[in-house]
Design an enzyme around this catalytic site. Structure first.
Site, PDB file in Angstrom:
ATOM      1  N   LEU A  14      11.270  29.937 -35.302  1.00  0.00           N
ATOM      2  CA  LEU A  14      10.673  28.897 -36.140  1.00  0.00           C
ATOM      3  C   LEU A  14      11.393  28.711 -37.469  1.00  0.00           C
ATOM      4  CD1 LEU A  14       6.987  29.503 -35.176  1.00  0.00           C
ATOM      5  CD2 LEU A  14       8.301  27.444 -34.753  1.00  0.00           C
TER       6      LEU A  14
ATOM      7  N   ARG B  78      10.147  36.004 -34.098  1.00  0.00           N
ATOM      8  CA  ARG B  78       9.577  35.237 -35.203  1.00  0.00           C
ATOM      9  C   ARG B  78      10.551  35.131 -36.373  1.00  0.00           C
ATOM     10  NH1 ARG B  78       3.543  36.805 -36.824  1.00  0.00           N
ATOM     11  NH2 ARG B  78       4.589  38.684 -37.515  1.00  0.00           N
TER      12      ARG B  78
ATOM     13  N   VAL C 153       2.032  27.391 -34.103  1.00  0.00           N
ATOM     14  CA  VAL C 153       2.416  28.384 -33.092  1.00  0.00           C
ATOM     15  C   VAL C 153       2.918  29.676 -33.718  1.00  0.00           C
ATOM     16  CG1 VAL C 153       2.952  26.576 -31.426  1.00  0.00           C
ATOM     17  CG2 VAL C 153       4.773  27.466 -32.890  1.00  0.00           C
ATOM     18  N   GLU C 154       2.970  30.730 -32.895  1.00  0.00           N
ATOM     19  CA  GLU C 154       3.407  32.075 -33.295  1.00  0.00           C
ATOM     20  C   GLU C 154       2.633  32.576 -34.513  1.00  0.00           C
ATOM     21  OE1 GLU C 154       7.540  33.016 -33.408  1.00  0.00           O
ATOM     22  OE2 GLU C 154       7.995  31.859 -31.611  1.00  0.00           O
ATOM     23  N   GLY C 155       1.348  32.341 -34.513  1.00  0.00           N
ATOM     24  CA  GLY C 155       0.484  32.756 -35.605  1.00  0.00           C
ATOM     25  C   GLY C 155       0.172  31.580 -36.505  1.00  0.00           C
TER      26      GLY C 155
END
Length: 772
Positions: free
Chosen positions: A341, A337, A459-461
């Protein structure tokens, strides 16, 4: 007048309090023990998955910001991330070539995928194995190099960047490196490094999106036949979606709850979340269908399986790691992360800054470049300053990974705020290019980025939950110098040892809160002018360090009072928690921006971007303070907090238009500042592609401007009054015909006009879009 007996009474009481607090055994029994008992009763029970999520990763610069008195010399001493000669060569050669192989319009409208040539190239050149050590055939690049590669690829095509990004993020390779058995590493890592295996990792369930720990996918430990032999294994059922690369993967990472009802692995029935590596051709594995995420053509789709039997050694790390999957994921999440992103969205912002800035100089309305309109300047300012800050955050956070950190809170801050700023940057870019931006086609350099913005947000939270639940919720526990210690003390099975731990933490916490309460008041009264900062900081940034120290002290005090007053209720007061997270985040963003300014040698030409970005972030932090205080459940305490934190009023107003004007100017003219701001942008050679054309048109426009100024002066004399061609499109012809410009100057104007027309052109298609 106070009588002597009364003075003696007050003095005696004060001495008694000092003695009580100074004699630790007495303090523990009379003060800490009753508080400890109450604290244990009201402290919510914490599941193993919650504990692992909270304790995963490391505390880094976020801890300094949380303690109320950041050590700025520590920030300045962090090494500046740099590429090795090998990594730089890869950027200059392989990454450039990969970008050149991809045409985003072709990918998104004709191929619906990368071309076979592009796939072959990224596999053969090791793009899918950047994080894999050389001994397994990988590139073994630094986290910073990984970030640089993804940033540049993202300026070209999302399908290209995501296809490279995912295998190097949280997934099979990362899990194998940290937890795999030697046999698993030797078998899979060389194949992953060379692209022989294409990985995907399946976590998300339709019934448990952001609440990933609640996935309903299950595996049952049992014995069955495998390749002609009875073996110990698992029968797994799953239903996953949004799994990037799943439609083309050959090695599926899979997360599920593992149960052992017959005790084949031990006495524990529910072992917990487990991660396994499943070859795509395992009988019963369902892959191949895909989602259609906003015209982004990276491969993503569902995967399912029902009662799929697989040997127990498919578990990452073997049977000894059964039930350890959640810990694995939480420990590895921060690294991925911190890079993926932030890099991809910074690339999107860099491309926008480069192309839209040039377009704003090339495009004229009312006989003036639109980039000089104040309304457009305002949007250009945000584009430039936000891109500068986003890149600062990206580089500093990736650099933390190379220092051995796994910064769970910092990675969440970077993911949330870089993607949110990318959304603003691209939206501003669309506003500037107007009608051209809303018509898709090969000439539209920003349309796909605009379409695909929500992907990074989601995405990713999901960003909403990241902001309201994680940034402060996790930060308050992980980064605070005492809260986690108090919680550990409460969960200590040895009650007396827990009491001793709690006593130390509690009184340390009380002293911490009092110190920062008075500190916030003092710094507010003095305007933080007496806050010491390192002597080696740039003079023009000195006040920012002082004000950030003031905000850090005020944040520490406000956070403690909020936790004291609201207790467990604060977890449910998500708006207040989110605003507290905003304050912490803005301090981190400012820290990264100051670090960048120092690391790049205090580039004076870049200073307007630094100033505007920090000023804007400090205003947002100030607004977040106001949001917490104004909505404090106890209004009296809220008023006391305001007077403590802002005793002389709020120190920040919006950034000045003067600085904004300077930022906007940097985007609409070639310069070293513009090149630094957009250093990772892929620039196609020649004018056959949209970004390449706007670069050439910018140079041609600037060359033509002095000639145009002379034409406009002549126009005021009425020399063109009777010439039909004296219009906004054909003025160059009229000026040459009237003898206003020379043949050489006419050639300059014609070249500019040709490139201008290419840049402002909007694509059109057959009425049926070529359907047969």
């Amino acid at each position: 007048m106070i009588s002597p007996p009364l003075i003696l009474l007050f003095a005696s009481l004060l001495i008694a309090v000092v003695v009580l607090l100074s004699v630790r055994p007495l303090r523990r029994e009379l003060v800490s023990r009753p508080i400890f008992k109450t604290y244990k009763k009201i402290l919510p029970q914490m599941s193993d998955t919650e504990r692992e999520a909270l304790e995963a990763g490391t505390v880094w610069w976020d801890g300094e910001l949380f303690r109320g008195d950041p050590d700025w010399s520590k920030l300045l001493a962090y090494p500046i991330p740099k590429l090795s000669a090998e990594e730089q060569s890869f950027m200059d050669t392989e990454v450039e070539r990969a970008c050149a192989l991809v045409d985003d319009w072709q990918v998104t409208t004709e191929l619906n995928d990368l071309s076979p040539e592009a796939w072959k190239y990224v596999k053969e050149k090791g793009f899918l194995g950047m994080i894999i050590p050389k001994k397994y055939g990988g590139l073994e690049f630094s986290a910073y190099a990984h970030s640089q590669v993804v940033t540049k690829l993202s300026t070209r095509c999302s399908a290209l960047s995501v296809s490279v990004m995912v295998p190097n993020s949280l997934g099979p390779a990362e899990l194998l490196l940290h937890y795999g058995t030697d046999e698993q590493k030797k078998h899979y890592l060389p194949r992953l490094a060379k692209g022989i295996e294409v990985p995907a990792f399946a976590l998300t369930s339709p019934w448990a999106g952001s609440d990933a720990a609640s996935i309903p996918d299950v595996g049952i430990v049992c014995k069955d036949m495998w390749q002609g032999k009875e073996v110990l294994g698992m029968r797994v059922t799953w239903d996953k979606r949004y799994i990037t690369l799943a439609p083309v993967c050959t090695l599926l990472g899979l997360a599920f709850h593992l149960y052992d009802p017959d005790g084949l692995l031990g006495n524990k029935k529910h072992l917990g979340i487990t991660c396994a590596l499943v070859p795509h051709d395992t009988p019963g594995v369902d892959l191949g269908r895909r989602h259609f995420p906003l015209n982004a053509m990276f491969m993503t789709g569902p995967t399912r399986g029902r009662d799929v039997f697989m040997p127990i050694n498919f578990i990452v790390g073997g049977p000894a790691m059964a039930g350890q999957g959640w810990r694995m994921l939480m420990e590895c999440l921060a690294a991925g992360r911190s890079i993926s992103l932030p890099a991809s969205n910074t690339g999107m912002a860099q491309m926008t800054a480069r192309a839209v800035g040039a377009y704003a100089r090339v495009r004229s309305q009312f006989k003036m470049s639109i980039g000089r309109f104040e309304g457009v300047e305002e949007a250009l300012t945000r584009i430039g300053a936000y891109t500068y800050m986003m890149d600062a955050v990206r580089k500093m956070t990736a650099g933390a990974i190379d220092l051995g950190e796994k910064p769970s809170v910092v990675s969440a801050i970077a993911k949330y705020h870089v993607t949110e700023r990318a959304r603003q940057v691209v939206n501003d870019g669309m506003d500037i290019i107007g009608g051209k931006g809303i018509c898709l086609g090969p000439s539209n350099f920003i349309g796909r980025a605009y379409q695909q913005l929500p992907i990074g947000i989601t995405v990713e939270g999901a960003n909403i939950l990241t902001r309201s639940l994680i940034l402060f919720g996790q930060g308050a526990i992980r980064c605070h110098p005492y809260v986690l210690k108090e919680m550990h003390a409460a969960h200590n099975p040895d009650s007396e040892e827990g009491l001793r731990q709690f006593d130390r933490a509690l009184f340390g916490h009380i002293a911490f809160t009092i110190r920062h309460g008075f500190g916030a008041l003092w710094k507010g009264i003095t305007g933080s002018h007496f806050v010491p900062v390192p002597a080696n900081v740039a003079p023009e940034t000195r006040r920012y360090y002082q004000q950030l120290t003031r905000f850090s002290s005020a944040f520490a005090f406000l956070a403690d009072i909020s936790m004291l007053v609201m207790g467990g209720e604060l977890k449910r007061r998500e708006k207040i928690s989110a605003r507290l997270g905003d304050i912490l985040s803005m301090m981190y963003l400012c820290s990264a921006t100051l670090k960048r300014y120092e690391s790049e040698g205090r580039q004076q030409a870049d200073a307007p971007m630094m100033h505007w970005a920090i000023w804007d972030a400090m205003v947002k932090a100030q607004m977040a303070f106001d949001g917490v205080i104004d909505n404090f459940p106890n209004k009296f305490i809220g008023r006391v907090l305001f007077r403590s934190i802002f005793p002389l009023g709020r120190p920040y107003a919006v950034p000045s238009d003067r600085i904004g004007h300077q930022v906007a100017k940097l985007l609409i003219a070639p310069s070293a500042s513009r090149d630094r701001l957009t250093a990772e942008t892929y620039l196609p050679k020649g004018g056959n592609e949209a970004v390449g054309a706007v670069e050439l048109a910018l140079a041609a426009t600037i060359e033509a401007e002095p000639i145009e100024a002379r034409i406009r002066a002549a126009e005021k004399t009425g020399v063109f009054a009777d010439l039909p061609e004296a219009n906004v499109r054909d003025m160059a012809h009229a000026a040459f015909a009237a003898g206003i410009v020379t043949l050489t100057e006419y050639a300059v104007l014609k070249r500019r006009d040709e490139l201008r027309d290419t840049v402002i052109r909007v694509d059109d298609f057959p009425r049926d879009f070529g359907a047969e």
